[in-house]
Structure formats: structure tokens, C-alpha cells
Design a protein around this motif. Sequence first.
Motif, mmCIF file in Angstrom:
data_model
loop_
_atom_site.group_PDB
_atom_site.id
_atom_site.type_symbol
_atom_site.label_atom_id
_atom_site.label_comp_id
_atom_site.label_asym_id
_atom_site.label_seq_id
_atom_site.Cartn_x
_atom_site.Cartn_y
_atom_site.Cartn_z
ATOM 1 N N LEU B 11 -61.648 22.481 75.635
ATOM 2 C CA LEU B 11 -61.851 23.491 76.682
ATOM 3 C C LEU B 11 -60.555 23.826 77.382
ATOM 4 O O LEU B 11 -60.210 24.999 77.573
ATOM 5 C CB LEU B 11 -62.866 22.967 77.702
ATOM 6 N N LEU B 12 -59.832 22.769 77.757
ATOM 7 C CA LEU B 12 -58.590 22.999 78.475
ATOM 8 C C LEU B 12 -57.587 23.696 77.558
ATOM 9 O O LEU B 12 -56.833 24.581 77.994
ATOM 10 C CB LEU B 12 -58.028 21.658 78.976
ATOM 11 N N GLY B 15 -58.177 27.300 77.486
ATOM 12 C CA GLY B 15 -57.718 27.889 78.739
ATOM 13 C C GLY B 15 -56.210 28.082 78.749
ATOM 14 O O GLY B 15 -55.699 29.152 79.096
ATOM 15 N N LYS B 18 -55.022 30.858 76.553
ATOM 16 C CA LYS B 18 -55.216 32.183 77.170
ATOM 17 C C LYS B 18 -54.106 32.492 78.159
ATOM 18 O O LYS B 18 -53.579 33.607 78.200
ATOM 19 C CB LYS B 18 -56.575 32.233 77.873
ATOM 20 N N VAL B 19 -53.761 31.478 78.986
ATOM 21 C CA VAL B 19 -52.716 31.714 79.983
ATOM 22 C C VAL B 19 -51.374 31.947 79.286
ATOM 23 O O VAL B 19 -50.596 32.813 79.697
ATOM 24 C CB VAL B 19 -52.616 30.533 80.977
ATOM 25 N N MET B 22 -51.342 35.382 78.096
ATOM 26 C CA MET B 22 -51.178 36.295 79.217
ATOM 27 C C MET B 22 -49.723 36.338 79.686
ATOM 28 O O MET B 22 -49.214 37.380 80.078
ATOM 29 C CB MET B 22 -52.090 35.868 80.368
ATOM 30 N N LYS B 107 -53.062 18.913 85.672
ATOM 31 C CA LYS B 107 -53.891 19.826 84.875
ATOM 32 C C LYS B 107 -54.573 20.883 85.733
ATOM 33 O O LYS B 107 -54.796 22.001 85.299
ATOM 34 C CB LYS B 107 -54.952 19.025 84.120
ATOM 35 N N GLN B 108 -54.904 20.488 86.966
ATOM 36 C CA GLN B 108 -55.651 21.422 87.799
ATOM 37 C C GLN B 108 -54.837 22.679 88.137
ATOM 38 O O GLN B 108 -55.397 23.698 88.513
ATOM 39 C CB GLN B 108 -56.131 20.728 89.075
ATOM 40 N N ARG B 109 -53.487 22.585 88.000
ATOM 41 C CA ARG B 109 -52.659 23.763 88.318
ATOM 42 C C ARG B 109 -52.875 24.903 87.332
ATOM 43 O O ARG B 109 -52.530 26.036 87.629
ATOM 44 C CB ARG B 109 -51.168 23.399 88.298
ATOM 45 N N VAL B 110 -53.397 24.558 86.143
ATOM 46 C CA VAL B 110 -53.618 25.603 85.144
ATOM 47 C C VAL B 110 -54.536 26.673 85.719
ATOM 48 O O VAL B 110 -54.419 27.859 85.386
ATOM 49 C CB VAL B 110 -54.227 25.005 83.858
ATOM 50 N N ALA B 111 -55.413 26.278 86.615
ATOM 51 C CA ALA B 111 -56.379 27.212 87.181
ATOM 52 C C ALA B 111 -55.706 28.287 88.032
ATOM 53 O O ALA B 111 -56.211 29.399 88.151
ATOM 54 C CB ALA B 111 -57.415 26.465 88.003
ATOM 55 N N ASP B 112 -54.548 27.938 88.631
ATOM 56 C CA ASP B 112 -53.800 28.967 89.366
ATOM 57 C C ASP B 112 -53.009 29.749 88.326
ATOM 58 O O ASP B 112 -51.803 29.564 88.152
ATOM 59 C CB ASP B 112 -52.861 28.321 90.388
ATOM 60 N N VAL B 113 -53.737 30.640 87.669
ATOM 61 C CA VAL B 113 -53.227 31.240 86.440
ATOM 62 C C VAL B 113 -51.837 31.851 86.592
ATOM 63 O O VAL B 113 -50.937 31.578 85.798
ATOM 64 C CB VAL B 113 -54.236 32.296 85.923
ATOM 65 N N GLU B 114 -51.675 32.627 87.655
ATOM 66 C CA GLU B 114 -50.392 33.334 87.756
ATOM 67 C C GLU B 114 -49.231 32.385 88.023
ATOM 68 O O GLU B 114 -48.164 32.504 87.418
ATOM 69 C CB GLU B 114 -50.486 34.414 88.809
#
Lengths: 416, 214
Positions: B11-12, B15, B18-19, B22, B107-114
Motif C-alpha cells: 500500500l505504501l 502511494g 504516485k507521489v 507527481m 513514513k507518515q510524511r509521505v501523506a504531506d504529498v507536496e
Amino acid sequence: MHTTARLRRVILWPFQGAGRPVAFLATGALIQLAALVVMALPWIFLVPETWAATLLAVLVPLAALVSAGPSLTEAQRGRFRARLGVHIPSPYEGSRPSLPEWLRSPAARRQLGYHLLFGPLLALAAVFVLLMWAASAVAASIYVWIWLVPPESRLGQVGYTVLAAYITVAGIALLCAASWLSRALARLDTRTATLRLGPSREEQLARRVEDLAESRAGLVDTVDAERRRIERDLHDGAQQRLVSLAVNLGLAKATLGDLPEDARRVIDEAHREAKEAMEELNDLVRGLHPAVLEDRGLDAAISGIAARAPLPVGVTVNLPSRPAPAVEAVAYFTVSEALTNVVKHAQASRAEVTVECLGATLVLVVSDDGVGGAEPVGGTGLAGLAKRVASVDGRLSVDSPVGGPTVLTVELPCVP
Amino acid sequence: MRAVIAEDSVLLRIGVVKVLEMAGFEVAAEVADAEALLAAVEEHRPAIAVVDVRMPPGFTDEGVRAALVIRQQWPGTAVLLLSQYVEERYAADLLSAHTSGIGYLLKQRVADVEEFADSLRQVAKGGTVLDPQVVSQLLVRRHSDPLDRLTPREREVLELMAGGRSNAGIAAQLVVSESAVAKHINSILAKLDLPKTDADHRRVLAVLRFLGVT
């Protein structure tokens, strides 16, 4: 029908529960008889004439009996179990010791005391009681015997019926007495044997403490393992899914530029919520059992707590090797809880955490320069902490005079 | 720019891919363990490798060791490590061997995509990006040194520098002007007795001193 049943009950009442003790006493007497035969064996074949021969004739069978001690104990325990249903715990921990080991143990002295002294005395009493049963049975049924004897051989012709009546009554009374004595003697034997053939009180307590310590350690380990399992499950499942969700929402936010304002706000909100949920789940997982503790040990895990604390925390960890997982977990949660308390109550400007191993003791000190006055029992946090520390045989003390500083010391067992 | 990713959680990995896409990277390979990662880097020579610290078979520090090998053997490949939790020794290990093209993020920083995309680009360009938590954890270990001479504000600025922010980024974060940030940075560099070389390098040195790895 009803009346006969009642009558039977009244008649049998004195003998209620006497059957088992009688069988029990008889077997006891038989075992002691066997021992007596062993002791008497040399005397059957020869009559020793010199002192030395006499001594030998006494000592050799005695030595044989002594060396048969453990087997005799087993036989006696078997007798109590089979005849009375009384379980006398094994006097040994684990398997039966070898003979020299057994001879040196205090258990051997207690057991031999039973086999050579109390046992024979009790057996003597048992023989007396059994004879009493026989005699009283004969006396109670004297009329039967008189009737069996041919009339011409009967001794007294006059008044024998009156005398026989007395004898019958005395016999019945004696039967009751024998019944009571059998039970009393069985009880006395049980008490003596429990003291002499089982483990002593100290041994029992020691064994109990050992068992308790073991089962508690097992429990603590199980709880620990369970926490770790939950941590892993959350990490592999929900945590990854949340990260994925947050990433997707973040991507949507970043790439879908031409969305209407409303939709953008919704996505924004969802993204923030997902990140918050991720944070909360991270905190929860850390509270269960931090992965860093398992992977890297106390040093790394405590540094992590210190880094997240909103005040400067100095950390010094000096351990030659890693303590048991349960001890590590307790140490970790102690620091975590202690620093939470410092932040909540102490108004401190900084805190210091030191962990070191002194001999077989892990000493953990959390100190701060705050206002002090922490109550070791009042705060639920501290009380919970003390319980957790005690679960691994540790000790917690808090020195916190009003005005500060507060020093929390925890000692935990740490086998190097 | 090509990228490879080594991450055992599917899953990660999706993700992060995708980033990466992007952020303008072309993902050349997706692998799940360190051995496959090294093979992929050898084959594709990517600009950046995004690597999970904990990977099969041992689930300990396979990613860190692979990162050190990559930086050693293929200097053209930058490495961004992702970790579930902060282990400052990994960061110290990485930074004492290499001062550029290294990143270490939770790992949680991946969520702050930009922000994560920014970090990816910076590291690929040879920059250094450290997670704020790594930075604060490294601080815990520091006891007495020239850093104590810094004011709290300067310390904040230095932490953000260590986190890989530009002057503009720091200014935005602290809600001050860029010139104020520049002033703080000059003061920091002076207090840390850093030699006057080119500005970027001094920045890196300041950060390393801050982290206690030099």
C-alpha cells in the motif's frame, strides 16, 4: 419401608464412615508388619551370641529399611490416596532424588521418623483397635456363639442369658468405641503423615512462591507478547491503510487543480483528518509496545520519548546488554509516564533520564527541576506505574519535596 | 529522472510511486527487499532510491545498510530513507559517511504529498533532508557544545535548516522575513566557527555540527 430405613440409619449411625478407616488402618498395620519381618529376619535364623553379632543383626536390617525409605514413603502416600482419598504432596521437587541426596535432606529425617517411630506406634494402636473390633463383634453377637455351641458343652448352666445380655450391650458399646477410635486414629495418622511424608511448611511455601513467581512472569510475558502482536497487526494493517488513504487524498489535493471550492475544502478536510488519524494511531501503537523498543532497545526508545517531549530532556543510557523484554517494556513505560507527569505537573524547565545497570539491578532515574510535591500514592499515574514496576519485582520510589526537585527512582531486576 | 523504490508494504509503495510520478520522476523499479534494490540500482542507475529502513528478511536496518552501499558504489544515486520511527543512530551513520544526496523521513510524511515531493526533488539534487523528529531526537543527545551559544530562535532556524528548508521556507514557517532568516543564519554560522567557504556548503556543515555527526 420408611421406618425400616430410618431404623437402619439409627443402627448404622455409629459405624458411618468407619469402613475406609478400618481398611486404611489394616493396610498400615500390614506395611509395618512387613518392616517388622525385615527387622526380625536375622533373629529367625540365628541367635547372635556376641555383641558384635547382635549389633550386626540389628544394624543390617535397619540399614535396609533406611535405604528403602523413599519407597516406603511412596507406599504410604499410595495407602493414603487409595484408602482415604487423601493426597499427600510429593516431598520432592521434580523427580525422586538419589539415595545419598535423599539421606542428606531434612525430608529424609522427617520420613524416617514416620517409618521407624510414629508409623510403628500408630500401627500398634491400629492393631489394638482392630482387635477391639473383633472382640466387640464377638461380644455383641454372644447369643449366636452360645447357640452354636452344643448344649451339653456349655459352661455355666445358670444365668448365662443375663450375663450374655450384659456382654451383648458391652459389645455394642465397644463397637461404637472401636468405630470412633478407628476414625480418630486415621485422622491422627493423616496429620502425622502429612507433616512427615509431605513437604515441610517452609518447603511448601517456597514451592508456592516459586510457582507464583513463575506464573506471574509467564503472565507478564504473555501480556507483553500480546501487546506486541497487536502492535504488529496495527502496523501491517490499519497504519499502512491510513498512510495510503492520506497519500491518495494528498495527491487529489495536489493534482486536481480545477475543482470547485467546495470539493477542494472537503478534500482538504479529509486529508487533514486522515493525517490526524494516522498520528493518533501512531501514538496508540507507541503506547502499546513501540516497535523501536523491540528493534533497537531502551536507549533508542527513550531518546524517542525525550525528543517528543515539549521540554529539553537529557538522556543517558548505559547498559552492557539488553534486559528481558518485560523489564525493557516496564522501563520504557516508566520513562514515558514519568515525563508525561513532568510536563503536566512539574512546571520544570528541563528533565534528566538516566538508566544504568548496577550489578543485577537496573536503576532508572527521572529527575526534573520543577515544583515538586508529587504524591506517590495520590496520582493514579504513579500508582499504576508502581504496579507495573512491581509486576517484574521492581521497586519505585519518589522523592519530591514541595518546591522541588522531583526525583523518581525505579529499580528493576536486570540479569546481565 | 528515474527513481527506484524499495518498500515491502504494498500500500505504501503504491502511494510513494504516485507521489514520485507527481513529482516528475519515472519509476524504473519497485522492489520489496534490499538485495533486489541493489540489483535495481545497478541496472537502472536512478537519480533517487526511496528505501524503507525495515525490510525482509530481517526487518531491522536492511534499508540503512543498502543506502550506505548505494551512496558508496553509485554516487549518482541519492537515497531517501523512510522509517516508521526515528532512530537517530541511522541518521548519524548515514550523515557521517555522506553529506549529500541523503534523506531520512518518517513514513507518515509521505501523506504531506507536496512537501514530500519537494523533499524527493531536493534529495535527488544532492540535498540533505531530515525529519524534524530526527533532528529533535539528535538534539537530546547533545549536552554541551557551541550550540548552547545559540539563541532559541537561532536554534529553531538551524533545526529547519537541518530539515532541508530553504531560507524562504524557513521564513514562511517562522512567519518572519527572509532577510531576518538570513541574519539568523549568519549569526549561527559565526557562532559555530565554520570556515568561510561557499554558502551552501557552510549550511551543510552547520547542520552536521548541529546534528553532532562532525
